[in-house]
Design an enzyme around this catalytic site. Structure first.
Site, PDB file in Angstrom:
ATOM      1  CG  PHE A 116      -8.017  49.208  15.022  1.00  0.00           C
ATOM      2  CD1 PHE A 116      -7.752  49.031  13.679  1.00  0.00           C
ATOM      3  CD2 PHE A 116      -8.525  50.426  15.440  1.00  0.00           C
ATOM      4  CE1 PHE A 116      -7.973  50.044  12.760  1.00  0.00           C
ATOM      5  CE2 PHE A 116      -8.759  51.447  14.533  1.00  0.00           C
ATOM      6  CZ  PHE A 116      -8.483  51.263  13.188  1.00  0.00           C
ATOM      7  N   GLY A 251     -17.300  42.205   5.030  1.00  0.00           N
ATOM      8  CA  GLY A 251     -18.406  43.093   5.366  1.00  0.00           C
ATOM      9  C   GLY A 251     -18.323  44.414   4.619  1.00  0.00           C
ATOM     10  CG  ASP A 252     -15.189  47.039   5.296  1.00  0.00           C
ATOM     11  OD1 ASP A 252     -16.118  47.437   6.034  1.00  0.00           O
ATOM     12  OD2 ASP A 252     -14.015  46.908   5.690  1.00  0.00           O
TER      13      ASP A 252
END
Length: 301
Positions: A116, A251-252
């Site tokens: 990331f 999860g979002d």
């Protein structure tokens, strides 16, 4: 009723490795690790926690308001949000860097390796939470460290009840900082690994944590989730997906369901059931923002 979603907007480059990471990595050779994975499929998607949660909540009929930073390459994301009918007045821009980028590789067992680059996300602290009269709920999702600290303080000062969802950002904070987040929040959501880390750093058990907020949820992936209220634990079983294709953003999607349920005044277990159903819908589709929520689902959980 609008929900302010503080977190990242990012571009996700998602790759599929057809083998198993465990078969390619030698445990006794980690000190000289040098591996390469052939990824026959690659796609680029709109992602980031704020974008993914906003997508989920909008699909349910909510009014998500993402607050996040985009970089020099962010025009396409603004256009995407506007096309979905998602408000963008709290989406900032910086010319100093690119938009955050996630490079995600998934193996056949749905294990993931992610790299990331935070990019513009590290400027999110320059945005400030304001109350325009429509915000009734918020969430602090993974974002720049300073942004998470400041936005939690600002929501608390404005009296906006919010969910503290540290996610992969949790390791950035020490026990004192995490305790402060919990004390300001109305709800806390973590996965099982994050829950153990949160307990370790604060010195509080899950039972104790749940007594400091209106509710605590520990998601367990394919095993459903634990809902904690006033020290009492309830296991909410998982929803069965039509297929297991891509876990990115599950999860979002779940958190969008949580926000919708909280807006409706549902109890936490019912919110979690809706979240589980959304996670099952998402995992059956590739990418974090490519699933469709049936209209009736918003009331069926």
């Amino acid at each position: 009723m609008a929900a302010l979603i503080c977190g990242s907007l990012a571009f996700d480059t998602i790759m599929t490795f057809e083998g198993r990471f465990a078969e390619q990595i030698l445990p006794d050779q980690l000190h000289i690790l040098n591996v390469s994975f052939l990824v026959p499929s690659l796609r680029r998607d709109f992602g980031g926690c704020a974008g993914n949660i906003a997508y989920s909540l909008k699909q349910l009929g909510g009014d998500p308001v993402p607050m996040a930073m985009l970089g020099t390459d962010g025009d396409a994301y603004v256009q995407r949000l506007q096309a979905l009918g998602i408000r963008t007045q709290h989406v900032g821009r910086t010319d100093a860097t690119y938009t955050a980028q996630a490079m995600i590789m998934t193996d056949r067992d749905n294990n993931q390796i992610t790299a990331f680059h935070p990019g513009a996300m590290m400027h999110a602290h320059t945005l400030q939470v304001v109350q325009d009269g429509s915000i009734r709920l918020g969430i602090i999702a993974p974002d720049g460290r300073d942004a998470m600290l400041q936005h939690a303080e600002q929501m608390a000062a404005l009296g906006i009840p919010f969910v503290f969802d540290p996610g992969q950002g949790l390791p950035m904070f020490n026990g004192e900082e995490l305790a402060r987040f919990v004390e300001q929040a109305s709800w806390v959501t973590v996965n099982d690994y994050e829950g153990k880390m949160l307990c370790d750093r604060t010195g509080w058990s899950l039972e104790a944590l749940s007594r400091k907020v209106r509710g605590l949820v520990v998601t367990l992936g394919g095993q459903g989730c634990e809902v904690w209220t006033d020290g009492q634990r309830t296991l909410v079983p998982p929803a069965q997906p039509a297929a297991v294709v891509d876990p990115t953003g599950c999860g979002d999607a779940w958190r969008g369901g949580l926000l919708w349920g909280l807006e409706q005044g549902w109890d936490l277990a019912r919110c979690a059931r809706l979240g589980n159903a959304l996670g099952a819908l998402k995992i059956a589709e590739r990418g974090p923002q490519n699933y469709t929520v049936p209209a009736a689902l918003a009331q069926q959980a």
